[in-house]
Design a protein around this motif. Structure first.
Motif, PDB file in Angstrom:
ATOM      1  N   PRO A  32       0.832  -1.211   0.000  1.00  0.00           N
ATOM      2  CA  PRO A  32       0.000   0.000   0.000  1.00  0.00           C
ATOM      3  C   PRO A  32       0.864   1.258   0.000  1.00  0.00           C
ATOM      4  O   PRO A  32       1.924   1.302   0.629  1.00  0.00           O
ATOM      5  CB  PRO A  32      -0.799  -0.129   1.304  1.00  0.00           C
ATOM      6  N   VAL A  80      -3.694   3.571   5.532  1.00  0.00           N
ATOM      7  CA  VAL A  80      -4.286   2.233   5.573  1.00  0.00           C
ATOM      8  C   VAL A  80      -5.033   2.026   6.883  1.00  0.00           C
ATOM      9  O   VAL A  80      -4.463   2.174   7.964  1.00  0.00           O
ATOM     10  CB  VAL A  80      -3.195   1.152   5.422  1.00  0.00           C
ATOM     11  N   ARG A 122     -10.982   0.795   5.389  1.00  0.00           N
ATOM     12  CA  ARG A 122     -10.630   1.132   4.009  1.00  0.00           C
ATOM     13  C   ARG A 122     -10.146  -0.105   3.248  1.00  0.00           C
ATOM     14  O   ARG A 122     -10.527  -0.324   2.099  1.00  0.00           O
ATOM     15  CB  ARG A 122      -9.544   2.206   3.997  1.00  0.00           C
ATOM     16  N   GLN A 127      -4.504   2.036  -1.721  1.00  0.00           N
ATOM     17  CA  GLN A 127      -4.742   1.120  -0.611  1.00  0.00           C
ATOM     18  C   GLN A 127      -4.290  -0.296  -0.960  1.00  0.00           C
ATOM     19  O   GLN A 127      -3.768  -1.023  -0.111  1.00  0.00           O
ATOM     20  CB  GLN A 127      -6.233   1.107  -0.257  1.00  0.00           C
TER      21      GLN A 127
END
Length: 399
Positions: free
Chosen positions: A158, A171, A175, A255
């Motif tokens: 991420p 993060v 999410r 993400q």
């Protein structure tokens, strides 16, 4: 001289303790180590404490995230008991889904931790994996015999280098869960296909606030301190402004570590440049106030320029943008720009216009609008069309 023994010495008939292995904790050493707010206390905000380590204990389990094609590496704390000093010489083995297994070379009595690596790499697929492991040791009882952790498998690491700048960066469990839920079922690892599919969830944009979206999220702009555009994923049917759609898509890509270069680009026409037919563009984060911002005074009235997304007539008055009218249609909306996600991967650059389609170049993006107009303001945020400067789209031949 001692008297002879009258009875034979007694043998200790107490049976030896049955061999057993107690699992104390499992720590995942190959995860990203970025998940936070596992208690779900902060909504969509990039906030909260890191998820606990070790990720499994008898008291509970925490989720992890890890990149696909990686081997899972765990640190296993246990205690082997009973059966005498040589009873536990076999291996401990953990068997999970999709061929994921862990096995030690040997297991000796005591409490020394073991570091184990999965026999197989994670499959090349974005998904939410329920990693249920069944543990066994030859000739011994394992307690507990089963452990379970949620594993979010991403495409890559991420990206979090903008979390102090962009509301959508950072993060969190909420999410990560939403991003995997939206992207995993697409069953593709083509970054452009992923961006296109996410954009397709928002076939249109809106300029009108929806009462269905809580006020703290500031629909339709989603310019807020509550996680920005992430809340839009709770209300996709209410859509949002084009720039909000683009920000949400970028947040999901980052993400999940989707490779590619992204920029938020805004495109507009200017009545003072090429008769309004030359596409102007800028990076919205480098120039936050970019877009159409032109006014003039005619006959004592202030005229402003706007990009209109539906047919209008000169001299006619319309209610505020995207207001439901008597005939059931929405009034044409006034815009300063169209926001796009400029996405480059594999040598290919495309422009994903929020709620408006996909383009290979900036120039035809003006065609998402019906035209460019001069307007004057009326009561209740309505407007009067003073002059049509240019027509785009199918009506104006812009695309």
């Amino acid at each position: 001289m001692a008297e002879p023994a009258r009875e034979s010495p007694r043998r200790d008939d107490t049976p030896a303790e049955a061999p057993s292995v107690a699992l104390h904790s499992i720590e995942f050493r190959s995860d990203h180590g970025l998940l936070k707010d596992c208690k779900g206390e902060h909504g969509w905000r990039n906030a909260g404490s890191p998820c606990p380590q070790p990720e499994w204990t008898p008291k509970g389990a925490a989720p992890i995230s890890v990149s696909m094609r990686k081997r899972l590496v765990i640190r296993l704390k246990l205690e082997a008991r009973g059966g005498g000093p040589t009873a536990l010489t076999g291996a401990i083995r953990g068997v999970g889904p999709a061929g994921i297994t862990f096995e030690s070379r040997s297991l000796a009595p005591g409490a020394a931790p073991l570091e184990l690596s999965s026999a197989r790499r994670l499959r090349r697929r974005i998904r939410k994996l329920q990693l249920a492991l069944n543990w066994s040791v030859g000739g011994a009882r394992v307690s507990p015999a089963k452990t379970s952790n949620v594993v979010y498998v991403t495409m890559g690491q991420p990206q979090t280098d903008k979390e102090r700048v962009w509301q959508e960066d950072g993060v969190t469990l909420k999410r990560m869960d939403r991003a995997v839920a939206w992207v995993g079922p697409l069953n593709t690892l083509d970054p452009h296909a992923i961006v296109g599919a996410l954009l397709a969830r928002f076939p249109t944009y809106t300029l009108q606030p929806s009462p269905k979206v809580p006020r703290q999220f500031h629909h339709p702009t989603y310019l807020n301190n509550e996680g920005g555009a992430w809340a839009m994923s709770d209300y996709p049917e209410e859509t949002g402004e084009c720039q909000a759609i683009v920000r949400l898509i970028r947040g999901m890509l980052r993400q999940l570590g989707i490779p590619g270069k992204t920029r938020v680009i805004v495109v507009w026409g200017d009545p003072n440049v090429g008769g309004g037919r030359e596409a102007q563009s800028a990076d919205l984060e480098e120039q936050p106030w970019a877009g159409l911002d032109v006014a003039k005074v005619e006959g004592g009235r202030t005229w402003r320029a706007a990009l209109v997304d539906g047919p209008v007539e000169e001299g006619k008055t319309y209610p505020a943008s995207h207001t439901r009218m008597a005939d059931g249609t929405l009034s044409p909306g006034l815009n300063r720009y169209e926001a796009c996600l400029e996405f480059t991967h594999g040598g290919v650059t495309r422009y994903y216009a929020g709620g408006a389609g996909v383009f290979d170049d900036v120039k035809p993006i003006l065609g998402v609008f019906w035209g460019l107009i001069w307007f004057s303001s009326t009561e209740n945020d309505g407007y009067r069309v003073e002059k049509i400067v240019a027509r785009y789209g199918a009506a104006g031949g812009g695309r």
